[in-house]
Design a protein around this motif. Structure first.
Motif, PDB file in Angstrom:
ATOM      1  N   LEU A 104     -11.048  68.678  89.878  1.00 52.14           N
ATOM      2  CA  LEU A 104     -12.277  67.893  89.870  1.00 52.14           C
ATOM      3  C   LEU A 104     -13.251  68.481  90.885  1.00 52.14           C
ATOM      4  O   LEU A 104     -12.888  68.706  92.047  1.00 52.14           O
ATOM      5  CB  LEU A 104     -11.968  66.437  90.213  1.00 52.14           C
ATOM      6  N   VAL A 105     -14.498  68.726  90.452  1.00 53.50           N
ATOM      7  CA  VAL A 105     -15.503  69.328  91.326  1.00 53.50           C
ATOM      8  C   VAL A 105     -16.723  68.426  91.415  1.00 53.50           C
ATOM      9  O   VAL A 105     -17.560  68.411  90.505  1.00 53.50           O
ATOM     10  CB  VAL A 105     -15.936  70.725  90.821  1.00 53.50           C
ATOM     11  N   PRO A 106     -16.866  67.630  92.469  1.00 51.55           N
ATOM     12  CA  PRO A 106     -18.081  66.826  92.650  1.00 51.55           C
ATOM     13  C   PRO A 106     -19.267  67.749  92.914  1.00 51.55           C
ATOM     14  O   PRO A 106     -19.175  68.664  93.737  1.00 51.55           O
ATOM     15  CB  PRO A 106     -17.763  65.972  93.883  1.00 51.55           C
ATOM     16  N   ASP A 137     -17.649  58.878  97.243  1.00 48.52           N
ATOM     17  CA  ASP A 137     -16.227  58.858  97.588  1.00 48.52           C
ATOM     18  C   ASP A 137     -15.456  57.828  96.760  1.00 48.52           C
ATOM     19  O   ASP A 137     -14.318  58.070  96.353  1.00 48.52           O
ATOM     20  CB  ASP A 137     -16.030  58.604  99.072  1.00 48.52           C
ATOM     21  N   VAL A 160     -15.213  59.323  93.038  1.00 50.31           N
ATOM     22  CA  VAL A 160     -14.342  60.501  92.980  1.00 50.31           C
ATOM     23  C   VAL A 160     -12.884  60.080  93.124  1.00 50.31           C
ATOM     24  O   VAL A 160     -12.016  60.522  92.368  1.00 50.31           O
ATOM     25  CB  VAL A 160     -14.723  61.528  94.069  1.00 50.31           C
ATOM     26  N   TYR A 161     -12.616  59.218  94.093  1.00 46.03           N
ATOM     27  CA  TYR A 161     -11.250  58.757  94.304  1.00 46.03           C
ATOM     28  C   TYR A 161     -10.731  57.987  93.087  1.00 46.03           C
ATOM     29  O   TYR A 161      -9.587  58.184  92.658  1.00 46.03           O
ATOM     30  CB  TYR A 161     -11.181  57.874  95.553  1.00 46.03           C
ATOM     31  N   PHE A 194     -10.145  60.454  90.261  1.00 44.83           N
ATOM     32  CA  PHE A 194      -9.020  61.323  90.598  1.00 44.83           C
ATOM     33  C   PHE A 194      -7.690  60.626  90.331  1.00 44.83           C
ATOM     34  O   PHE A 194      -6.776  61.212  89.743  1.00 44.83           O
ATOM     35  CB  PHE A 194      -9.112  61.726  92.074  1.00 44.83           C
ATOM     36  N   VAL A 222      -9.293  68.282  94.270  1.00 42.17           N
ATOM     37  CA  VAL A 222     -10.745  68.162  94.357  1.00 42.17           C
ATOM     38  C   VAL A 222     -11.270  69.369  95.111  1.00 42.17           C
ATOM     39  O   VAL A 222     -10.728  69.738  96.167  1.00 42.17           O
ATOM     40  CB  VAL A 222     -11.167  66.867  95.080  1.00 42.17           C
ATOM     41  N   MET A 273     -14.785  70.895  96.814  1.00 41.32           N
ATOM     42  CA  MET A 273     -16.149  70.587  97.229  1.00 41.32           C
ATOM     43  C   MET A 273     -16.705  71.727  98.072  1.00 41.32           C
ATOM     44  O   MET A 273     -15.959  72.460  98.725  1.00 41.32           O
ATOM     45  CB  MET A 273     -16.186  69.294  98.059  1.00 41.32           C
ATOM     46  N   MET A 304     -14.065  61.802 101.840  1.00 41.27           N
ATOM     47  CA  MET A 304     -13.018  62.207 100.909  1.00 41.27           C
ATOM     48  C   MET A 304     -11.729  62.560 101.645  1.00 41.27           C
ATOM     49  O   MET A 304     -10.631  62.299 101.148  1.00 41.27           O
ATOM     50  CB  MET A 304     -13.490  63.392 100.067  1.00 41.27           C
ATOM     51  N   LEU A 363      -7.799  68.169  98.882  1.00 33.62           N
ATOM     52  CA  LEU A 363      -9.221  68.508  98.940  1.00 33.62           C
ATOM     53  C   LEU A 363      -9.386  69.938  99.445  1.00 33.62           C
ATOM     54  O   LEU A 363      -8.949  70.271 100.548  1.00 33.62           O
ATOM     55  CB  LEU A 363      -9.936  67.531  99.877  1.00 33.62           C
TER      56      LEU A 363
END
Length: 289
Positions: free
Chosen positions: A5-7, A102, A105-106, A109, A117, A119, A139, A146
């Motif tokens: 996952l890429v925010p 946050d 994303v959490y 995820f 993740v 970032m 995060m 991460l």
């Protein structure tokens, strides 16, 4: 298949992180999702009576959705321009949600059982400030895997990964997961501990920890190095600058090693030193990355 996952916020740093993630996904056979969280504009309490025009809000949201699709196409185009075998291109997707970064994303995820993740870190700000007050810091507190990519850092296959440890037994399952990450690259894992060599009980702790690693971690390319330093931050600076490593891995344990480093008496500013990816993992992490 593993899922990354890429925010993204459409900044050059985020775009670089997306490109890095795409190359990483190709090498480990993962699915990649570019994830944008649309946040409501912050209104000052002084202007609480003001109402944000719905038309302007809708236009901002539409622009963000278009920017997300554009980023997807740009990442795909850059990928096609490389020497990769395009038939093995990773699965790329986009996801648009509303809320706080946050939180969303959490939530995504955990619900979608993602593995990692990724970032970007903006070197325009001091690393310590980024961690203290930004989405990256939030995060980290969420305790999920991460990977933080410095601004402009291009993807390259890691050959040596440094794992900073305080010899906690909860680091053993983390090392097992890290070994699975390192295998596709046949990368060395350098277990590093920084302390004064005369520290009470150091030799016994090191031997017991390394024996557990030998028994439980199924990976041959693991080595140990002690860094002689009374200050943790100095030891980390030394290994980053002189250890010829491609990635630094740390465990975020509240009231532990990583927590003390960034929240306690240490006032470490890493932006001038760490120009390599930083992988932050929760204690006893077992999920393959």
């Amino acid at each position: 298949m593993k899922k990354i996952l890429v925010p993204v916020d459409f900044s050059p740093t985020a775009e670089n992180a997306a490109n890095y993630a795409t190359d990483l996904a190709y090498n480990i056979g993962a699915r990649l999702e570019l994830f944008h969280v649309f946040q409501l504009p912050v209104v000052s309490p002084v202007a609480a009576s003001l109402v944000w025009p719905s038309e302007e809000y809708k236009q901002m949201e539409d622009d963000a959705k278009k920017a997300l699709e554009k980023l997807l196409h740009e990442v795909e185009k850059k990928y096609e321009a490389t020497d990769h075998d395009y038939s093995l291109k990773p699965e790329l997707y986009v996801k648009f949600v509303r809320g706080e970064v946050d939180d969303e994303v959490y939530k995504y995820f955990t619900e979608c059982k993602m593995n990692l993740v990724i970032m970007g870190l903006n070197s325009a700000s001091k690393f310590s400030k980024i961690l203290v007050g930004s989405n990256a810091r939030k995060m980290i507190e969420r305790s999920i895997p991460l990977l933080l990519i410095p601004e402009g850092y291009p993807f390259k296959k890691p050959k040596k990964i440094a794992f900073a440890t305080d010899f906690s037994h909860t680091d053993i399952p983390v090392l097992c997961a890290l070994a699975e990450f390192a295998k596709p690259f046949n990368a060395d894992i350098l277990i590093m501990h920084t302390s004064h060599p005369a520290s009470i009980g150091y030799k016994q702790k090191a031997e017991e920890f390394l024996n557990r690693v030998s028994d439980r971690v199924n990976y041959k390319n693991i080595y140990h190095r002690h860094v002689n330093s009374e200050q943790v931050k100095d030891g980390l600076d030394w290994i980053v600058e002189n250890g010829q490593i491609d990635m630094l891995v740390m465990v975020h344990r509240k009231q532990g090693f990583f927590y003390r480093l960034f929240n306690g008496s240490y006032t470490l500013t890493m932006s001038d030193h760490i120009q390599i990816p930083l992988l932050v993992l929760p204690p006893e992490h077992r999920i393959p990355m």
